[in-house]
Scaffold this active site. Structure first.
Site, PDB file in Angstrom:
ATOM      1  N   TYR B 223       0.871  -1.177   0.000  1.00  0.00           N
ATOM      2  CA  TYR B 223       0.000   0.000   0.000  1.00  0.00           C
ATOM      3  C   TYR B 223       0.908   1.228   0.000  1.00  0.00           C
ATOM      4  CZ  TYR B 223      -3.927  -2.948   1.561  1.00  0.00           C
ATOM      5  OH  TYR B 223      -4.904  -3.905   1.671  1.00  0.00           O
ATOM      6  N   SER B 256       6.950   6.333   6.866  1.00  0.00           N
ATOM      7  CA  SER B 256       6.708   5.849   5.515  1.00  0.00           C
ATOM      8  C   SER B 256       7.277   4.460   5.321  1.00  0.00           C
ATOM      9  CB  SER B 256       7.320   6.811   4.503  1.00  0.00           C
ATOM     10  OG  SER B 256       8.722   6.845   4.659  1.00  0.00           O
ATOM     11  N   GLY B 259       7.045   2.192   9.723  1.00  0.00           N
ATOM     12  CA  GLY B 259       5.884   2.673  10.471  1.00  0.00           C
ATOM     13  C   GLY B 259       4.604   2.755   9.659  1.00  0.00           C
ATOM     14  N   ARG B 260       4.614   2.180   8.445  1.00  0.00           N
ATOM     15  CA  ARG B 260       3.425   2.307   7.611  1.00  0.00           C
ATOM     16  C   ARG B 260       2.242   1.521   8.177  1.00  0.00           C
ATOM     17  NH1 ARG B 260       4.435   1.629   1.234  1.00  0.00           N
ATOM     18  NH2 ARG B 260       6.555   2.050   1.915  1.00  0.00           N
ATOM     19  N   SER B 261       2.530   0.421   8.878  1.00  0.00           N
ATOM     20  CA  SER B 261       1.423  -0.373   9.423  1.00  0.00           C
ATOM     21  C   SER B 261       0.713   0.383  10.542  1.00  0.00           C
ATOM     22  CB  SER B 261       1.913  -1.735   9.912  1.00  0.00           C
ATOM     23  OG  SER B 261       2.819  -1.557  10.973  1.00  0.00           O
TER      24      SER B 261
END
Lengths: 112, 539
Positions: B223, B256, B259-261
């Protein structure tokens, strides 16, 4: 999404019909092309780059139709702004040679 | 849309390349360089089609210096779950190095850095792909634009061409070829992630019908961060962002990369805002010059992303920025089906990035390398076939899936729009696809398998939409290979996250091969992994 095909500027070269990857435009005999399938537009902005007379305007809104006035877009100097920023068109130089990604990546690495 | 049947355009070539993004363009040029006659078909327009053309992309370009290469290979090894293979990484780094110098010689205007020489670590998509189209034409390749392939042709000796239709003239085409390269990209399920709406997994479906296998389809949970309205997926620039709740508090741990989750989990409950406030004045102009269309979106909406908070979301990129795809069996990027080759995002990229890819960099290097090898390999295969290589009485392979190349006119059939919505409902939600569980995957597969059976009964084309029956079937098939593979990998590795198996399991340190149309199957890859021997020993 593609919102404007300026009848005033269009010279019927049909370049947009040829290059649109999702076949949004349609050639019309003895007339300027039309935006035939607006909902198929994927908002990739490629048509603006290939239009030799800056007759096309794509809003950055990928998911919805948004009415924009041609006069307002011209006033905001947005018609043709993407082509200008990549340096395509007569008398311009491609800005690919100004690509400073290498600086951005370097600083991003240092920042994170 | 005229209903009258036009006579098909019939052509012959040594090599047919399906797809005109970077992988297809390199394949066509390399095949022609071997002396083969080549035709390239693209469902859109070679030069603007696909994920690369509209964006700027980093390139996995590393000078041939031992330490630099070693660092480049090891930097993502662990993130990719130790599934990448060193010999493949080495050859991709070598090939990419050569190809980048080739496009410099062809006239690509690389920027000059402080060393006084060209800097090769990124390309601007519009410029790159306009140049590639010119070189494809200069190589003597015939290009058919707006000409999606609908099915492969084959006889008892293997793949023998493809047939399709020109979407603008409605004229069908049939190309007999001694070898076919599938360079159709991945599948982003019509999410409108920048440039990806032509990428509906068409090549997977055709390859699957020919009996080809897939690898790594569980690594399909990519994503990208986007402003909520925008298609522009430039996740790399969000390394300069801070992420905020609606009330202005900072979302701790959101980022980005790793830490995107956290952003995804927050978005399941409430809106998330970003501001590029870690970019100081000196770098802002460089960012603008690096990514003109990223800023185009903000400028047109009169948002200053450096000083204004703007709402963001995560747009699904499926297997385009995943790493799975058609399995290749040798260094020429051949599939297990004689005469069939795969390149670019259509092929598995696990060989160089395992189960994770951070961005365009590896994929772009893979596209130009695998494209080059597949074109060369396909040409050599074709030229060995002798003078009867075109006259093979080959037949269409869509009968193997039973998914018709024609839309059904009956009102009682499911429509293309209905299929699109049903498949998107299974693959878009973070709590189904990103955070996977046996329960969730099994439930999704039940619905997707049912949908597959319904599609085989015929699909009605919705008025005014260009997306065809074969494309929605390809999306459905792709989702089924993804989720069966995701179910079989009972661990968390690379980008594949199982909430019920949150740890990596050394005993599952292998690639997963999948295939099948009505009955999807998944099995561990048996060949030894050359990536990281240590984990294999632990297992």
């Amino acid at each position: 999404m593609i919102e404007i095909l300026s009848a005033e500027r269009c010279i019927s070269c049909n370049q947009c019909v040829r290059i649109c990857p999702t076949n949004v435009f349609q050639e019309v005999e003895n007339d300027i092309p039309i935006i035939a399938r607006q909902s198929d537009c994927q908002t990739c902005f490629m048509c603006e780059l290939y239009c030799p007379v800056d007759a096309l305007y794509v809003t950055p809104n990928a998911d919805g139709i948004e009415k924009v006035e041609e006069s307002a877009v011209i006033e905001d100097r947005l018609l043709g702004s993407y082509r200008e920023s990549v340096g395509w068109g007569k008398g311009r130089k491609s800005t690919a040679s100004d690509d400073e990604s290498f600086l951005v990546f370097r600083i991003a690495r240092a920042t994170n | 849309m005229s209903k009258e049947a036009k006579e098909a355009l019939k052509l012959q070539a040594d090599v047919l390349v399906i797809g005109g993004g970077p992988a297809g363009a390199w394949a066509a040029i390399a095949a022609a360089g071997q002396g083969a006659s080549v035709i390239l078909v693209d469902k859109g327009y070679c030069g603007t089609s696909g994920a690369t053309a509209p964006s700027g992309t980093a390139i996995w370009y590393v000078k041939p210096e031992e330490q630099a290469r070693e660092n480049a290979m090891m930097s993502r090894m662990d993130m990719g779950g130790n599934l990448a293979e060193r010999p493949w990484m080495q050859r991709v780094l070598d090939r990419t190095y050569h190809n980048m110098h080739q496009i410099r010689d062809w006239g690509y205007p690389f920027p000059i850095d402080e060393t006084g020489g060209p800097n090769y670590i990124s390309v601007q998509g519009p410029e790159y792909m306009r140049l590639m189209r010119k070189r494809v034409q200069k190589a003597g390749v015939r290009i058919l634009d707006h000409s999606p392939a609908l099915e492969l042709l084959s006889d008892s000796h293997g793949v023998a061409g493809a047939s399709g239709i020109n979407e603008q003239t409605r004229q069908p085409w049939r190309i007999e070829a001694a070898a076919v390269v599938i360079a159709t990209g991945g599948c982003a399920f019509l999410s409108k992630a920048l440039g990806t709406n032509v990428l509906t997994g068409d090549g997977y479906l055709m390859a699957g019908e020919a009996g080809a296998e897939f690898s790594g389809m569980e690594f399909s949970t990519a994503y990208a961060i986007v402003p909520y309205f925008s298609p522009v997926t430039k996740t790399a620039l969000y390394q300069f962002a801070t992420f905020y709740y609606e009330d202005g508090r900072v979302i701790e741990g959101a980022g980005s990369r790793r830490g995107r989750s956290i952003i995804a989990k927050t978005l399941l409950k409430e809106p998330v805002y970003a501001r590029l406030d870690k970019a100081d004045e000196s770098i802002r102009q460089s960012m603008r010059k690096a990514q003109p269309n990223f800023f185009l979106s903000f400028d047109r909406l009169k948002i200053d992303p450096f000083t204004d908070k703007f709402p963001v979301t995560l747009r699904f990129e499926g297997t385009v920025r995943g790493t799975g795809g058609i399995n290749i069996v040798d260094e020429t990027c051949a599939t297990k089906v004689p005469g069939l080759y795969a390149a670019g995002d259509a092929a598995t990229r696990e060989l160089i990035c395992g189960g994770f890819t951070g961005g365009g960099s590896h994929n772009a290097a893979w596209a130009m390398s695998s494209g080059y090898w597949s074109g060369e390999g396909a040409a050599q295969f074709a030229l060995k076939q002798g003078t009867n290589r075109f006259n093979r009485n080959a037949r269409g392979l869509s009968e193997f899936s039973g998914v018709s190349t024609q839309a059904d006119s009956s009102k009682s059939k499911i429509s293309t729009d209905e299929v699109i919505r049903l498949v998107q409902d299974e693959v878009f939600p973070y709590d189904r696809n990103w955070f996977r569980s046996e329960q969730g995957l099994t439930a999704s597969l039940g619905r997707l398998n049912q949908l597959w059976l319904e599609i085989k009964q015929g699909v009605r084309a919705d008025e005014g939409s260009r997306v065809g029956a074969r494309e929605v079937a390809a999306m459905t098939a792709t989702a089924r290979w993804m989720y069966e593979s995701g179910l079989a990998r009972r661990e968390t590795r690379g980008m594949h996250v199982r909430t019920d198996y949150p740890e990596r399991d050394a005993a599952q340190h292998y690639r997963l091969i999948s295939g099948g149309l009505d009955q999807v199957w998944v099995k561990p890859h048996t060949a030894p992994n050359n990536g990281n021997a240590e984990e294999a020993v632990q297992a």
